[in-house]
Design an enzyme around this catalytic site. Structure first.
Site, PDB file in Angstrom:
ATOM      1  N   CYS A 141       0.957  -1.157  -0.073  1.00 48.02           N
ATOM      2  CA  CYS A 141       0.276  -0.032   0.104  1.00 48.02           C
ATOM      3  C   CYS A 141       0.898   1.112   0.083  1.00 48.02           C
ATOM      4  O   CYS A 141       0.747   2.246  -0.610  1.00 48.02           O
ATOM      5  CB  CYS A 141      -0.991   0.058   1.143  1.00 48.02           C
ATOM      6  N   CYS A 237      -6.475  -3.817   7.195  1.00 53.75           N
ATOM      7  CA  CYS A 237      -7.556  -2.844   7.180  1.00 53.75           C
ATOM      8  C   CYS A 237      -8.600  -3.380   6.301  1.00 53.75           C
ATOM      9  O   CYS A 237      -9.918  -3.087   6.456  1.00 53.75           O
ATOM     10  CB  CYS A 237      -7.234  -1.525   6.585  1.00 53.75           C
TER      11      CYS A 237
END
Length: 406
Positions: A141, A237
């Site tokens: 990410c 997440c």
């Protein structure tokens, strides 16, 4: 994007020790100015995740006199995140970022990056497990969506820098930016940022480098931010309730194919329902008994074999790196490897670095440990530090192969 409807109350805020007066706030603001290193009034984009750290960064920079623009990325299905157990604020991150930006008094934008995030992070995460690897999605990410795509947005907004809430230090030495560990080693995130390129590091700023987490929460309290005591994120997440296997089964059902559990000496000890249930070093859940503790030492996705052996079989002599990044003094990591440069190699975020040296083996950058390193898994990252200055990150890469200690 439609406004989110959220149930009250937001996260309860327990008692937090206040800062020791205006002097502490002034010191935090001055530390932020040092970290940014730009004239007051310069435009800085603050990447706001909705958590305490990135929100405090935005608040400190605004107090320091910068022209701050907050940007939040919608990366995954917040509806699914709301079903997470044990995370009182899950699913409210965008709302929290918006509310904080309003409280601070800065403009704020929300960008829908769900499709980019799925392509660059979620799909890669699932594919890695199919290949018998153990991925680190937070690094992917940072490497792609945040430090590549978002930096382009920051430049489009006319910003001279982008600031994040990572606990890491950027230092200028002889006219070049170095990445170094944060003062709070228990929070240091340099391992997760090994893929930050020199060009990205020139543009990035990390205003929390000189602060410890209790101080950051104290700043948030002084700034009147409701997220001052918001819990830190613990899970990946985009994985509801932390159940990554269910996500992989949904995205890549072909991983749910039965196979054999095989001892490294060739004995078939049992069966399994899919290699995505296993990772290197795993001991629990094997459901085989041979009178000695067994660990997963290798995964063979082609034969669908989960290979097991004794603990000493996990000892790794060397590993091969791909998708490397280099922040050291040599021109390239290949040049450093060809010279046999000594390094400190860190194969897990929770593990201390181990002495090693770089080598170029059949054209591939290889890390050779001075002593064996246990539980090294393909797909994980290996971050490299300077043995002459163990605060300095030199770069690293993703582990593609390992060689066991004979």
């Amino acid at each position: 994007m439609a406004a989110m409807t959220l149930a009250e109350p937001l996260c309860p805020i327990p008692d937090i020790a206040p800062m020791n007066g205006q002097a502490d706030m002034d010191a935090a603001i001055e530390a932020a100015r040092r970290a940014v290193g730009l004239p007051v009034g310069a435009r800085v984009v603050a990447a706001m995740s909705g958590g305490v750290d990135s929100t405090v960064v935005a608040g400190l920079l605004h107090k320091a006199g910068y022209d701050v623009v907050g940007v939040t990325l919608q990366l995954y299905d917040h509806g699914a995140a709301l079903k997470k157990k044990g995370a009182c604020c899950a699913g409210q991150d965008i709302h929290d970022a918006r509310l904080a930006a309003e409280t601070i008094g800065i403009p704020h934008y929300v960008l829908d990056y769900e499709s980019r995030f799925r392509d660059a992070v979620i799909d890669q995460f699932a594919d890695s497990y199919l290949r018998g690897q153990t991925p680190v999605p937070c690094i992917r990410c940072n490497q792609t969506v945040k430090f590549r795509d978002l930096l382009d947005v920051a430049r489009d907004l006319g910003a001279e820098a982008m600031a994040t809430g990572h606990y890491v230090r950027r230092a200028m030495v002889d006219g070049r930016a170095q990445m170094r560990k944060a003062i709070d080693h228990s929070r240091d995130q340099s391992y997760f940022l090994f893929a930050t390129t020199p060009e990205q590091l020139d543009y990035l700023r990390f205003p929390l480098a000189d602060l410890e987490k209790p101080q950051v929460r104290g700043v948030a309290l002084e700034l009147g931010l409701r997220i001052a005591a918001k819990p830190d994120s613990q899970d990946i997440c985009f994985v509801p309730e932390g159940d990554y296997r269910s996500l992989i089964d949904k995205l890549r059902p072909e991983g749910r194919e039965a196979g054999e559990i095989v001892h490294m000496d060739g004995r078939v000890l049992g069966a399994h329902a899919g290699i995505t249930d296993y990772t290197i070093g795993q001991r629990r859940g094997l459901n085989v008994a041979v009178g000695e503790p067994l660990f997963v030492t290798k995964l063979d996705p082609v034969k669908r074999h989960v290979i097991v052996g004794p603990r000493d079989a996990l000892l790794t002599a060397s590993l091969t790196l791909a998708e490397t990044n280099w922040l050291g003094d040599q021109p390239t990591i290949e040049a450093a490897a060809e010279a046999g440069a000594p390094v400190l190699a860190r194969v897990r975020s929770t593990r201390a670095p181990s002495p090693a040296r770089l080598a170029l083996v059949d054209g591939a950058v290889t890390v050779i440990f001075d002593k064996g390193e246990e539980g090294v898994a393909p797909g994980q990252a290996c971050a490299l530090y300077d043995p002459a200055d163990d605060e300095r990150l030199l770069g690293g890469g993703f582990i593609t192969a390992t060689a066991a200690v004979v």
